[in-house]
Design an enzyme around this catalytic site. Structure first.
Site, PDB file in Angstrom:
ATOM      1  N   HIS A  61      -3.141   8.194   8.818  1.00  0.00           N
ATOM      2  CA  HIS A  61      -2.751   8.556   7.304  1.00  0.00           C
ATOM      3  C   HIS A  61      -2.668  10.145   7.248  1.00  0.00           C
ATOM      4  O   HIS A  61      -1.654  10.385   6.317  1.00  0.00           O
ATOM      5  CB  HIS A  61      -4.007   8.154   6.038  1.00  0.00           C
ATOM      6  CG  HIS A  61      -4.019   6.707   5.876  1.00  0.00           C
ATOM      7  ND1 HIS A  61      -3.041   6.398   5.039  1.00  0.00           N
ATOM      8  CD2 HIS A  61      -4.832   5.907   6.077  1.00  0.00           C
ATOM      9  CE1 HIS A  61      -3.293   5.119   4.647  1.00  0.00           C
ATOM     10  NE2 HIS A  61      -4.637   4.766   5.198  1.00  0.00           N
ATOM     11  N   GLN A 113      -4.992   9.406   0.649  1.00  0.00           N
ATOM     12  CA  GLN A 113      -5.343   8.254  -0.053  1.00  0.00           C
ATOM     13  C   GLN A 113      -6.101   8.450  -1.638  1.00  0.00           C
ATOM     14  O   GLN A 113      -5.727   7.837  -2.545  1.00  0.00           O
ATOM     15  CB  GLN A 113      -6.206   7.281   0.495  1.00  0.00           C
ATOM     16  CG  GLN A 113      -5.492   6.675   1.781  1.00  0.00           C
ATOM     17  CD  GLN A 113      -6.279   5.720   2.108  1.00  0.00           C
ATOM     18  OE1 GLN A 113      -7.182   5.883   3.283  1.00  0.00           O
ATOM     19  NE2 GLN A 113      -6.090   4.473   2.014  1.00  0.00           N
ATOM     20  N   CYS A 126      -5.621  -1.991   4.101  1.00  0.00           N
ATOM     21  CA  CYS A 126      -5.793  -0.651   3.827  1.00  0.00           C
ATOM     22  C   CYS A 126      -5.827  -0.798   2.128  1.00  0.00           C
ATOM     23  O   CYS A 126      -5.156  -1.458   1.589  1.00  0.00           O
ATOM     24  CB  CYS A 126      -4.233   0.039   4.160  1.00  0.00           C
ATOM     25  SG  CYS A 126      -4.208   1.687   3.688  1.00  0.00           S
ATOM     26  N   LEU A 127      -6.850   0.244   1.833  1.00  0.00           N
ATOM     27  CA  LEU A 127      -7.161   0.382   0.442  1.00  0.00           C
ATOM     28  C   LEU A 127      -5.708   0.701  -0.305  1.00  0.00           C
ATOM     29  O   LEU A 127      -5.642   0.508  -1.465  1.00  0.00           O
ATOM     30  CB  LEU A 127      -8.323   1.307   0.032  1.00  0.00           C
ATOM     31  CG  LEU A 127      -9.529   0.795   0.675  1.00  0.00           C
ATOM     32  CD1 LEU A 127     -10.614   1.873   0.569  1.00  0.00           C
ATOM     33  CD2 LEU A 127     -10.103  -0.255  -0.202  1.00  0.00           C
ATOM     34  N   HIS A 137      -6.562   4.341  12.339  1.00  0.00           N
ATOM     35  CA  HIS A 137      -6.007   4.184  11.236  1.00  0.00           C
ATOM     36  C   HIS A 137      -5.926   5.200  10.194  1.00  0.00           C
ATOM     37  O   HIS A 137      -4.838   5.555   9.601  1.00  0.00           O
ATOM     38  CB  HIS A 137      -6.551   2.891  10.575  1.00  0.00           C
ATOM     39  CG  HIS A 137      -6.182   2.325   9.399  1.00  0.00           C
ATOM     40  ND1 HIS A 137      -5.711   1.171   9.046  1.00  0.00           N
ATOM     41  CD2 HIS A 137      -6.079   3.007   7.938  1.00  0.00           C
ATOM     42  CE1 HIS A 137      -5.233   1.047   7.694  1.00  0.00           C
ATOM     43  NE2 HIS A 137      -5.379   2.225   7.183  1.00  0.00           N
ATOM     44  N   GLU A 138      -7.149   5.552  10.068  1.00  0.00           N
ATOM     45  CA  GLU A 138      -7.252   7.144   9.018  1.00  0.00           C
ATOM     46  C   GLU A 138      -6.719   8.315   9.560  1.00  0.00           C
ATOM     47  O   GLU A 138      -5.839   8.827   8.791  1.00  0.00           O
ATOM     48  CB  GLU A 138      -8.592   7.434   8.870  1.00  0.00           C
ATOM     49  CG  GLU A 138      -9.729   6.212   8.297  1.00  0.00           C
ATOM     50  CD  GLU A 138      -8.944   5.390   7.135  1.00  0.00           C
ATOM     51  OE1 GLU A 138      -8.295   6.082   6.469  1.00  0.00           O
ATOM     52  OE2 GLU A 138      -9.234   4.328   7.196  1.00  0.00           O
ATOM     53  N   GLY A 181     -13.149   3.063   5.921  1.00  0.00           N
ATOM     54  CA  GLY A 181     -12.299   4.437   6.282  1.00  0.00           C
ATOM     55  C   GLY A 181     -11.758   4.549   4.941  1.00  0.00           C
ATOM     56  O   GLY A 181     -11.272   3.875   4.285  1.00  0.00           O
TER      57      GLY A 181
HETATM   58 NI    NI Z   1      -5.608   2.736   5.101  1.00  0.00          NI
END
Ligand code: NI
Length: 176
Positions: free
Chosen positions: A140, A51, A94-95, A136-137, A46
């Site tokens: 963000h 991000q 998380c990236l 989760h996304e 995701g």
């Molecule tokens: Ni994330």
């Protein structure tokens, strides 16, 4: 299509509320393609536009590589969680927070309203991993990170790692 740079923990864009998308044109299509390409290259399941330092309400998800549950690549524009039920706990990463993992409790099933990339209104129910990734996304887009869901005690155990990511990020920004 182009590969974008993922910004890391401590970058102010990750703490902003992202803006609603109002124009469904070529620019949005390119953003969605870039998100898919960047997510795939970084082996994420995701990715949210903030991000890659674009403060707009756009997310892409695709848990297919890691699950046998029902899943598919999907871009959600202006997603809203209309309803939710149940709960489940699973380890997340998380990236934007490399090397940090923690168990997060979230609803198990969600009802989501969103626009597709053409601006069409969609409403759909998701469960299990798809639900978790979308939650989760979507967080963000509101400047929220998965570590914010942890208790103060569990979060304090991660403080040193989080500070190190932020310090590295600042150092990298100073490359001349
Ligand atoms: Ni994330």
């Amino acid at each position: 299509m182009s590969l974008r740079t993922i910004i890391l923990y401590g970058h102010p864009t990750l703490r902003q509320r992202a803006a609603e998308v109002t124009e469904f044109g070529e620019g949005l299509r390119t953003l969605v393609e870039d998100l898919f390409e960047t997510m795939g290259t970084e082996r994420g399941i995701g990715l949210a536009a903030p991000q890659i330092n674009v403060a707009e309400r756009v997310i892409v998800v695709d848990p297919t590589p890691v699950t046998e549950e029902e899943s598919r690549p999907l871009a959600l524009i202006n997603p809203e969680i209309a309803d939710y039920e149940g709960q489940s706990t699973l380890e997340e990463g998380c990236l934007s927070i490399p090397g940090v993992y923690a168990e997060v409790q979230r609803p198990a099933r969600i009802r989501v309203r969103y626009r597709d990339v053409d601006g069409g209104a969609q409403e759909e129910t998701f469960a299990d991993l798809m639900a978790r990734v979308i939650l989760h996304e979507t967080d963000h887009l509101d400047g929220k990170l998965f570590v914010d869901h942890l208790s103060a005690m569990r979060r304090s155990l991660l403080t040193r790692k989080l500070r190190a990511i932020d310090a590295d990020r600042r150092r990298q920004a100073m490359r001349l």
